[in-house]
Enzyme design. Structure first.
Site, mmCIF file in Angstrom:
data_model
loop_
_atom_site.group_PDB
_atom_site.id
_atom_site.type_symbol
_atom_site.label_atom_id
_atom_site.label_comp_id
_atom_site.label_asym_id
_atom_site.label_seq_id
_atom_site.Cartn_x
_atom_site.Cartn_y
_atom_site.Cartn_z
ATOM 1 N N ASP A 1 12.483 49.258 -10.513
ATOM 2 C CA ASP A 1 12.784 47.852 -10.691
ATOM 3 C C ASP A 1 13.214 48.107 -12.150
ATOM 4 O OD1 ASP A 1 12.087 46.666 -8.332
ATOM 5 O OD2 ASP A 1 10.100 46.025 -9.074
ATOM 6 N N ARG B 1 20.729 48.672 -7.268
ATOM 7 C CA ARG B 1 20.439 47.335 -6.793
ATOM 8 C C ARG B 1 20.937 46.278 -7.933
ATOM 9 N NH1 ARG B 1 14.450 45.726 -7.201
ATOM 10 N NH2 ARG B 1 14.257 46.392 -5.195
HETATM 11 C C1 LIG Z 1 15.278 41.940 -3.870
HETATM 12 C C2 LIG Z 1 15.122 41.540 -5.231
HETATM 13 C C3 LIG Z 1 15.022 42.407 -6.203
HETATM 14 C C4 LIG Z 1 14.866 42.096 -7.687
HETATM 15 N N1 LIG Z 1 14.633 42.889 -8.526
HETATM 16 C C5 LIG Z 1 14.705 42.416 -10.080
HETATM 17 C C6 LIG Z 1 14.543 43.689 -11.078
HETATM 18 O O1 LIG Z 1 14.025 44.581 -10.631
HETATM 19 N N2 LIG Z 1 14.546 43.066 -12.224
HETATM 20 C C7 LIG Z 1 15.022 41.791 -12.517
HETATM 21 O O2 LIG Z 1 14.965 41.388 -13.682
HETATM 22 N N3 LIG Z 1 14.910 40.834 -11.568
HETATM 23 C C8 LIG Z 1 14.972 41.185 -10.188
HETATM 24 N N4 LIG Z 1 15.028 40.277 -9.244
HETATM 25 C C9 LIG Z 1 15.299 38.627 -9.713
HETATM 26 C C10 LIG Z 1 16.601 38.373 -10.119
HETATM 27 O O3 LIG Z 1 17.040 38.705 -11.213
HETATM 28 C C11 LIG Z 1 16.644 36.710 -10.251
HETATM 29 O O4 LIG Z 1 16.098 36.319 -11.240
HETATM 30 C C12 LIG Z 1 16.397 36.004 -8.892
HETATM 31 O O5 LIG Z 1 16.978 36.763 -7.817
HETATM 32 C C13 LIG Z 1 17.012 34.845 -8.858
HETATM 33 O O6 LIG Z 1 18.362 34.840 -8.765
HETATM 34 P P1 LIG Z 1 19.498 34.499 -7.834
HETATM 35 O O7 LIG Z 1 20.457 35.406 -7.785
HETATM 36 O O8 LIG Z 1 18.748 34.252 -6.457
HETATM 37 O O9 LIG Z 1 20.186 33.246 -8.157
HETATM 38 P P2 LIG Z 1 19.803 31.658 -8.441
HETATM 39 O O10 LIG Z 1 20.902 30.970 -9.145
HETATM 40 O O11 LIG Z 1 18.453 31.823 -9.446
HETATM 41 O O12 LIG Z 1 19.122 31.187 -7.194
HETATM 42 C C14 LIG Z 1 20.073 30.800 -6.088
HETATM 43 C C15 LIG Z 1 19.296 29.967 -5.109
HETATM 44 O O13 LIG Z 1 18.375 30.681 -4.564
HETATM 45 C C16 LIG Z 1 17.172 29.968 -4.398
HETATM 46 N N5 LIG Z 1 15.923 30.557 -5.146
HETATM 47 C C17 LIG Z 1 16.323 31.518 -6.308
HETATM 48 N N6 LIG Z 1 15.168 31.707 -6.733
HETATM 49 C C18 LIG Z 1 14.208 30.952 -6.284
HETATM 50 C C19 LIG Z 1 12.831 30.887 -6.173
HETATM 51 N N7 LIG Z 1 11.897 31.492 -7.275
HETATM 52 N N8 LIG Z 1 12.204 29.794 -5.562
HETATM 53 C C20 LIG Z 1 12.963 29.329 -4.756
HETATM 54 N N9 LIG Z 1 14.072 29.298 -4.359
HETATM 55 C C21 LIG Z 1 14.832 30.023 -5.361
HETATM 56 C C22 LIG Z 1 17.489 28.549 -4.876
HETATM 57 O O14 LIG Z 1 17.874 27.809 -3.556
HETATM 58 C C23 LIG Z 1 18.431 28.805 -5.590
HETATM 59 O O15 LIG Z 1 19.440 27.696 -5.775
HETATM 60 C C24 LIG Z 1 15.435 40.548 -7.924
HETATM 61 C C25 LIG Z 1 15.968 39.807 -6.820
HETATM 62 C C26 LIG Z 1 15.809 40.173 -5.630
HETATM 63 C C27 LIG Z 1 16.396 39.208 -4.551
#
Ligand SMILES: Cc1cc2nc3c(=O)[nH]c(=O)nc-3n(C[C@H](O)[C@H](O)[C@H](O)COP(=O)(O)OP(=O)(O)OC[C@H]3O[C@@H](n4cnc5c(N)ncnc54)[C@H](O)[C@@H]3O)c2cc1C
Length: 315
Positions: free
Chosen positions: A136, A187
């Site tokens: 990560d 990723r």
């Molecule tokens: C498999 C995976 C691995 C990850 N690994 C890392 C990593 O190693 N380092 C890192 O910095 N980040 C990591 N992340 C987190 C990532 O950086 C984002 O903070 C997170 O995915 C929210 O961003 P989004 O792209 O979904 O968009 P957003 O604009 O945040 O969300 C889009 C939509 O998704 C839904 N949603 C998103 N988050 C939530 C929540 N917490 N609760 C409820 N609904 C929600 C809502 O409907 C929102 O409108 C990871 C995410 C995923 C999916």
């Protein structure tokens, strides 16, 4: 009011050791606790059960034994041992062999050589059993050391590992060239930490634009990239670009977090896309949980309701 709760507020709470201790002691005990929406449980058995249920829905899994920023090298060694046990337990089960981990859990902030050794012990146990290990990406103070350590073990010949790049960091497009040059699996995420404007995009439209540029580069030049987002627009754009460039659905995967947008996870699988679910478990769940709250302050309303419900039930 909820919108006013900034990401920074949750990141401050995430660093509170007192809250972390309290939460770790009580938080997941109840099966209907709100944290359980995002965390599979405290034990590897609970994680394996959750993974089985996810796989039954036609999705893939990656398990993350939660923990980060250990304070001593003994704790880093203990975390490494836990991962070795998880590898043995998952190998003896019927669920997918894919794990995610954080290097600060293995001692990155304390001593890089020890952290490298710890990671190598995990990779040595993982490789013969066909596990894939995803490193990560954490806060920007660790970006360069994470990538440098990744390159070091890659140079040593390990291939069963992949990295993560955060679209919000201005440097990430250069880092993408670095990792694609190696032939490593990436990723792509938006980024979950609080970073200063000098090094990170703050405007949503700038983060999205960087995400799209990086997604396109990874689909065209990368090795089996993972597009990790719950954002409908970015997922649609990925599907559109892949179709336009004839990138087959088995040459990349989507990834999402346990407990977030199950509807979307299901829809992608139904349309023939691979979708892997990140399943966190373990006692050290508090900072992870706080980052999830910070992404969507509306979640706080659910937490408040759960707390009031618990109070009413107790009175
Ligand atoms: C498999 C995976 C691995 C990850 N690994 C890392 C990593 O190693 N380092 C890192 O910095 N980040 C990591 N992340 C987190 C990532 O950086 C984002 O903070 C997170 O995915 C929210 O961003 P989004 O792209 O979904 O968009 P957003 O604009 O945040 O969300 C889009 C939509 O998704 C839904 N949603 C998103 N988050 C939530 C929540 N917490 N609760 C409820 N609904 C929600 C809502 O409907 C929102 O409108 C990871 C995410 C995923 C999916």
């Amino acid at each position: 009011m909820l919108q006013a709760l900034s990401r920074g507020f949750f990141h401050t709470l995430a660093r509170s050791t007192t809250l972390k201790k309290l939460a770790s002691r009580y938080g997941l005990r109840r099966h209907d606790s709100f944290a359980r929406r995002f965390i599979a449980g405290e034990t590897v058995d609970e994680a394996i059960a959750a993974a089985r249920a996810v796989e039954r829905r036609g999705l893939q899994v990656t398990l993350d034994c939660l923990g980060e920023s250990v304070a001593t090298l003994d704790e880093a060694t203990a975390a490494t041992k836990v991962y070795l046990e998880v590898i043995a337990r998952v190998a003896a089960s019927d669920v997918g062999r894919n794990l995610s981990l954080k290097l600060t859990q293995l001692g990155l902030a304390l001593d890089r050589a020890t952290c490298t050794d710890n990671l190598r012990r995990i990779l040595d146990a993982a490789q013969p059993r066909d596990f894939f290990i995803r490193v990560d990406m954490e806060g920007s103070q660790y970006t360069e050391s994470t990538l440098a350590l990744f390159e070091r073990v890659w140079d040593l010949g390990y291939r069963n590992l992949g990295a993560v790049l955060q679209a919000y960091l201005r440097r990430s497009e250069d880092d993408l060239d670095r990792l694609v040059g190696l032939g490593a699996r990436v990723r792509l995420v938006k980024g979950a930490y609080q970073e200063p404007r000098s090094i990170a995009y703050h405007k949503t439209s700038d983060v999205d634009a960087a995400f799209i540029r990086m997604m396109q580069a990874l689909l065209e030049r990368g090795v089996y990239p993972a597009i990790a987002t719950h954002d409908d627009a970015l997922i649609d754009e990925t599907r559109r670009f892949a179709a336009e460039r004839s990138v087959a659905p088995d040459r990349f995967e989507f990834q999402m977090l346990f407990g977030v947008r199950r509807d979307l996870q299901h829809r992608l699988a139904q349309h023939g896309y691979r979708c892997r679910i990140y399943i966190p478990f373990g006692r050290e769940w508090f900072p992870y949980f706080m980052r999830r709250l910070g992404e969507r302050p509306e979640n706080v309303a659910f937490v408040m309701k759960a707390i009031l419900r618990d109070r009413d039930a107790a009175s």
